[in-house]
Design a protein around this motif. Sequence first.
Motif, mmCIF file in Angstrom:
data_model
loop_
_atom_site.group_PDB
_atom_site.id
_atom_site.type_symbol
_atom_site.label_atom_id
_atom_site.label_comp_id
_atom_site.label_asym_id
_atom_site.label_seq_id
_atom_site.Cartn_x
_atom_site.Cartn_y
_atom_site.Cartn_z
ATOM 1 N N GLU A 2 -13.869 31.712 13.006
ATOM 2 C CA GLU A 2 -14.217 31.136 14.309
ATOM 3 C C GLU A 2 -13.875 32.170 15.386
ATOM 4 N N CYS B 52 -14.796 32.448 18.367
ATOM 5 C CA CYS B 52 -14.648 31.978 19.747
ATOM 6 C C CYS B 52 -13.188 31.800 20.164
ATOM 7 N N VAL B 53 -12.257 31.745 19.215
ATOM 8 C CA VAL B 53 -10.848 31.651 19.597
ATOM 9 C C VAL B 53 -10.276 33.020 19.922
ATOM 10 N N LEU C 10 -12.312 35.374 21.801
ATOM 11 C CA LEU C 10 -13.167 35.995 22.804
ATOM 12 C C LEU C 10 -12.299 36.799 23.775
ATOM 13 N N LEU D 299 -10.467 35.721 27.141
ATOM 14 C CA LEU D 299 -9.276 34.876 27.095
ATOM 15 C C LEU D 299 -7.994 35.682 27.335
ATOM 16 N N ALA E 81 -21.274 27.277 26.192
ATOM 17 C CA ALA E 81 -20.525 27.001 24.963
ATOM 18 C C ALA E 81 -21.374 26.099 24.084
ATOM 19 N N HIS F 273 -18.058 25.179 18.350
ATOM 20 C CA HIS F 273 -17.441 26.383 18.914
ATOM 21 C C HIS F 273 -16.760 26.058 20.252
ATOM 22 N N THR G 47 -12.819 26.571 21.279
ATOM 23 C CA THR G 47 -12.431 27.329 22.472
ATOM 24 C C THR G 47 -11.501 26.512 23.350
ATOM 25 N N LYS H 86 -7.999 26.494 21.953
ATOM 26 C CA LYS H 86 -7.328 27.767 22.207
ATOM 27 C C LYS H 86 -6.929 27.880 23.671
ATOM 28 N N LEU H 87 -7.849 27.544 24.557
ATOM 29 C CA LEU H 87 -7.618 27.667 25.995
ATOM 30 C C LEU H 87 -6.444 26.818 26.445
ATOM 31 N N LYS I 65 -18.502 38.110 20.853
ATOM 32 C CA LYS I 65 -18.307 37.519 19.527
ATOM 33 C C LYS I 65 -18.077 38.604 18.476
ATOM 34 N N GLY J 286 -14.523 39.421 18.985
ATOM 35 C CA GLY J 286 -13.717 38.339 18.440
ATOM 36 C C GLY J 286 -13.605 38.433 16.929
#
Length: 356
Positions: free
Chosen positions: A123, A125-126, A128, A131, A155, A159, A163, A166-167, A279, A282
């Motif tokens: 994944e 997107c965690v 990117l 961030l 988004a 995904h 995100t 994570k955020l 990506k 990432g």
Amino acid sequence: MSERRIHVIGAGKRVLGTVLPVLDKVAARLALAGLYARTERTMQAGGGERRVRSVAQLGAGDLGDGDLIYLAVAKASVPEVLAHLCRLRPERLDLLIEPPVVLFRQLGAARRLERFHSAEVAEDCVELPWLDVLRAPRARALIGEARRVVFQGSAYRYHALATMKKLFACDVISRARRKRSGAETARVDVRLKNGALGRVLEPRDYATGSFVIEGTAGSISDDPRGPDPGRVLRPVLEGGRCAGFQIGGFATTLDAVEVDLMGPCAAGASVTSLMEGMKRVGLLRLFRRVLAGESVYPVFEALDDMVVDFLLEKAGFFAASPFTSVKSRLGRRLLEGASGLALRVSRPAGRRGLFS
């Protein structure tokens, strides 16, 4: 000699445009041992020819102890490929699988992941790179504690949920609702266990999309048209490339490999418009973590994202409970039962498998 070997199963757009370019950058430590797809062929990728073997021909003798399998096939084919891999002494192999891992109707097939030495989810997107900015004290001072994010076309489904987790540093989605407003438009509202809120406005369009993050002290956005230039997150442009990200006089930097993977960056480009390159970065960071022996994205988190997304698509609503969570044993049993029913209802007639 490379530290590890990787076998990539899949030769579609994701592999050609993201996985192989990233692997080329880490080849000294993670060598591509094999590329597999439905049929054997030679294809052009990365400025040269790549030999693609039939996955049906992949045998135990091709795999060494400690090898890494990267699985990126069409979602409908995942259970079939996992079943094949489970016949090849998978307990000596590590698996990195594309999200959403399996479709809801295939949920029972996720049990096969337990056969591997380890299994995690790619994944990206965690990881990117934008961030990075939010982890810096100077940037955090602009917004305080992040409490809400709005993704305007920036988004996509599961995904987006990853995100948000994570955020907001929270891995539990308490409830969510999806409301359609047209044939292709919808609004998804999400509340996490720590009270943080997320909103996704569909459809996804990275070329024109943007996001806003609101916190206890203010908000920031990647929309260049924002009213306060000091609160706009922007790419750092060097020689026509994205070399990092900046906001409010503070900037983060990418290393040389990451800059190369980001690709060209036009003046005035928004952060969201650079999603394809981000990506790739990432995924590079995920590979680096794997090589360092670190965890990336847990299978149960990705399955949780998939289940929430599925229920939002079908019912328009999700509420966390022991009955709706793959993280609880009871929830897994109930959801697997429901997924088995969904499989019987939706199984296509005459579909060609990878091994037929």
